[in-house]
Motif scaffolding. Structure first.
Motif, PDB file in Angstrom:
ATOM      1  N   LYS A  16      80.834 -62.870 -84.562  1.00 47.10           N
ATOM      2  CA  LYS A  16      81.628 -62.813 -83.328  1.00 47.10           C
ATOM      3  C   LYS A  16      82.831 -61.890 -83.510  1.00 47.10           C
ATOM      4  CE  LYS A  16      79.129 -65.977 -81.354  1.00 47.10           C
ATOM      5  NZ  LYS A  16      78.190 -65.662 -80.326  1.00 47.10           N
ATOM      6  N   PRO A  17      83.359 -61.348 -82.423  1.00 48.69           N
ATOM      7  CA  PRO A  17      84.559 -60.507 -82.524  1.00 48.69           C
ATOM      8  C   PRO A  17      85.752 -61.296 -83.052  1.00 48.69           C
ATOM      9  CG  PRO A  17      83.484 -60.216 -80.402  1.00 48.69           C
ATOM     10  CD  PRO A  17      82.821 -61.389 -81.066  1.00 48.69           C
ATOM     11  N   VAL A  18      86.529 -60.646 -83.899  1.00 48.80           N
ATOM     12  CA  VAL A  18      87.711 -61.260 -84.500  1.00 48.80           C
ATOM     13  C   VAL A  18      88.886 -60.307 -84.318  1.00 48.80           C
ATOM     14  CG1 VAL A  18      88.763 -62.011 -86.678  1.00 48.80           C
ATOM     15  CG2 VAL A  18      86.367 -62.539 -86.206  1.00 48.80           C
ATOM     16  N   LEU A  19      90.003 -60.837 -83.871  1.00 48.09           N
ATOM     17  CA  LEU A  19      91.227 -60.056 -83.710  1.00 48.09           C
ATOM     18  C   LEU A  19      92.235 -60.495 -84.757  1.00 48.09           C
ATOM     19  CD1 LEU A  19      93.071 -58.093 -82.109  1.00 48.09           C
ATOM     20  CD2 LEU A  19      93.711 -60.060 -80.685  1.00 48.09           C
ATOM     21  N   VAL A  20      92.755 -59.537 -85.518  1.00 49.57           N
ATOM     22  CA  VAL A  20      93.823 -59.786 -86.483  1.00 49.57           C
ATOM     23  C   VAL A  20      95.007 -58.938 -86.041  1.00 49.57           C
ATOM     24  CG1 VAL A  20      94.559 -59.514 -88.880  1.00 49.57           C
ATOM     25  CG2 VAL A  20      92.263 -60.340 -88.376  1.00 49.57           C
ATOM     26  N   GLU A  76      88.193 -58.441 -72.726  1.00 53.59           N
ATOM     27  CA  GLU A  76      87.285 -57.352 -73.097  1.00 53.59           C
ATOM     28  C   GLU A  76      86.090 -57.874 -73.885  1.00 53.59           C
ATOM     29  OE1 GLU A  76      89.717 -54.500 -75.128  1.00 53.59           O
ATOM     30  OE2 GLU A  76      90.652 -53.807 -73.268  1.00 53.59           O
ATOM     31  N   THR A  77      86.327 -58.833 -74.750  1.00 52.02           N
ATOM     32  CA  THR A  77      85.244 -59.412 -75.541  1.00 52.02           C
ATOM     33  C   THR A  77      84.271 -60.167 -74.649  1.00 52.02           C
ATOM     34  OG1 THR A  77      86.678 -59.584 -77.469  1.00 52.02           O
ATOM     35  CG2 THR A  77      84.734 -60.973 -77.462  1.00 52.02           C
ATOM     36  N   CYS A  78      84.803 -60.946 -73.718  1.00 55.61           N
ATOM     37  CA  CYS A  78      83.946 -61.692 -72.795  1.00 55.61           C
ATOM     38  C   CYS A  78      83.169 -60.745 -71.892  1.00 55.61           C
ATOM     39  CB  CYS A  78      84.772 -62.652 -71.947  1.00 55.61           C
ATOM     40  SG  CYS A  78      85.419 -64.038 -72.884  1.00 55.61           S
ATOM     41  N   ASP A  79      83.828 -59.700 -71.382  1.00 55.50           N
ATOM     42  CA  ASP A  79      83.146 -58.725 -70.533  1.00 55.50           C
ATOM     43  C   ASP A  79      82.019 -58.040 -71.291  1.00 55.50           C
ATOM     44  OD1 ASP A  79      84.718 -59.294 -68.359  1.00 55.50           O
ATOM     45  OD2 ASP A  79      86.029 -57.545 -68.597  1.00 55.50           O
ATOM     46  N   ALA A  80      82.285 -57.651 -72.533  1.00 49.53           N
ATOM     47  CA  ALA A  80      81.264 -56.987 -73.339  1.00 49.53           C
ATOM     48  C   ALA A  80      80.086 -57.925 -73.611  1.00 49.53           C
ATOM     49  CB  ALA A  80      81.866 -56.495 -74.656  1.00 49.53           C
ATOM     50  N   ALA A  81      80.370 -59.190 -73.870  1.00 49.92           N
ATOM     51  CA  ALA A  81      79.311 -60.167 -74.134  1.00 49.92           C
ATOM     52  C   ALA A  81      78.468 -60.398 -72.882  1.00 49.92           C
ATOM     53  CB  ALA A  81      79.911 -61.480 -74.623  1.00 49.92           C
ATOM     54  N   ARG A  82      79.120 -60.504 -71.742  1.00 47.78           N
ATOM     55  CA  ARG A  82      78.376 -60.698 -70.490  1.00 47.78           C
ATOM     56  C   ARG A  82      77.511 -59.484 -70.188  1.00 47.78           C
ATOM     57  NH1 ARG A  82      83.079 -63.716 -68.567  1.00 47.78           N
ATOM     58  NH2 ARG A  82      84.036 -61.773 -67.897  1.00 47.78           N
ATOM     59  N   THR A  83      78.038 -58.293 -70.397  1.00 45.05           N
ATOM     60  CA  THR A  83      77.274 -57.079 -70.144  1.00 45.05           C
ATOM     61  C   THR A  83      76.076 -57.006 -71.069  1.00 45.05           C
ATOM     62  OG1 THR A  83      79.268 -55.910 -69.429  1.00 45.05           O
ATOM     63  CG2 THR A  83      77.402 -54.552 -70.116  1.00 45.05           C
ATOM     64  N   ALA A  84      76.272 -57.333 -72.327  1.00 43.43           N
ATOM     65  CA  ALA A  84      75.173 -57.287 -73.306  1.00 43.43           C
ATOM     66  C   ALA A  84      74.088 -58.296 -72.964  1.00 43.43           C
ATOM     67  CB  ALA A  84      75.709 -57.541 -74.706  1.00 43.43           C
ATOM     68  N   GLU A  85      74.492 -59.412 -72.377  1.00 44.60           N
ATOM     69  CA  GLU A  85      73.523 -60.455 -72.029  1.00 44.60           C
ATOM     70  C   GLU A  85      72.974 -60.281 -70.632  1.00 44.60           C
ATOM     71  OE1 GLU A  85      75.576 -64.119 -72.678  1.00 44.60           O
ATOM     72  OE2 GLU A  85      75.774 -63.781 -74.825  1.00 44.60           O
ATOM     73  N   GLY A  86      73.448 -59.288 -69.895  1.00 41.13           N
ATOM     74  CA  GLY A  86      72.970 -59.050 -68.544  1.00 41.13           C
ATOM     75  C   GLY A  86      73.499 -60.034 -67.521  1.00 41.13           C
ATOM     76  N   VAL A  87      74.607 -60.688 -67.831  1.00 43.09           N
ATOM     77  CA  VAL A  87      75.182 -61.662 -66.895  1.00 43.09           C
ATOM     78  C   VAL A  87      75.979 -60.919 -65.850  1.00 43.09           C
ATOM     79  CG1 VAL A  87      76.798 -63.585 -66.682  1.00 43.09           C
ATOM     80  CG2 VAL A  87      75.289 -63.440 -68.661  1.00 43.09           C
ATOM     81  N   VAL A  88      75.750 -61.256 -64.586  1.00 45.64           N
ATOM     82  CA  VAL A  88      76.478 -60.638 -63.487  1.00 45.64           C
ATOM     83  C   VAL A  88      77.269 -61.738 -62.781  1.00 45.64           C
ATOM     84  CG1 VAL A  88      76.289 -59.372 -61.327  1.00 45.64           C
ATOM     85  CG2 VAL A  88      74.691 -58.903 -63.190  1.00 45.64           C
ATOM     86  N   LEU A  89      78.561 -61.516 -62.666  1.00 45.71           N
ATOM     87  CA  LEU A  89      79.392 -62.475 -61.964  1.00 45.71           C
ATOM     88  C   LEU A  89      79.600 -61.990 -60.540  1.00 45.71           C
ATOM     89  CD1 LEU A  89      82.113 -63.114 -64.679  1.00 45.71           C
ATOM     90  CD2 LEU A  89      80.076 -64.455 -64.184  1.00 45.71           C
ATOM     91  N   SER A  90      79.457 -62.900 -59.591  1.00 45.09           N
ATOM     92  CA  SER A  90      79.658 -62.523 -58.181  1.00 45.09           C
ATOM     93  C   SER A  90      81.088 -62.827 -57.783  1.00 45.09           C
ATOM     94  CB  SER A  90      78.697 -63.276 -57.293  1.00 45.09           C
ATOM     95  OG  SER A  90      79.013 -64.659 -57.303  1.00 45.09           O
TER      96      SER A  90
END
Length: 92
Positions: A16-20, A76-90
């Motif tokens: 998973k993405p990690v921010l330091v 940004e992490t959530c947006d990237a994960a949704r895009t990778a999974e093909g999730v579209v939010l209305s």
């Protein structure tokens, strides 16, 4: 990790993405280059950011900047994960 054997074997390869976040006025094992050396081998999706105007306590020294940085990373992490999974939010 910094003072002993730590938990590196348990987290190595964490996917998973990690921010330091480093403080620009921090030193020793907590400056950006030291943090990269410590964490890059463990976290393939590592992001290291330095807050130039902060020391070791950004939550006290630059709280709004810190919160903005964390919020941006999470969004940004959530947006990237949704895009990778093909999730579209209305909108509705």
């Amino acid at each position: 990790m910094f003072a002993g054997p730590g938990f590196t074997s348990e987290v190595a390869g964490f996917a998973k993405p990690v921010l330091v976040i480093a403080g620009g006025h921090d030193s020793g094992p907590f400056d950006e280059s030291s943090l990269r050396l410590a964490f890059e081998p463990l976290y393939p999706k590592l992001t290291v950011t330095t807050l130039a105007s902060s020391g070791h306590y950004p939550m006290q020294e630059v709280p709004v900047l810190l919160a903005t940085l964390i919020e941006r990373f999470v969004l940004e992490t959530c947006d990237a994960a949704r895009t990778a999974e093909g999730v579209v939010l209305s909108d509705g």
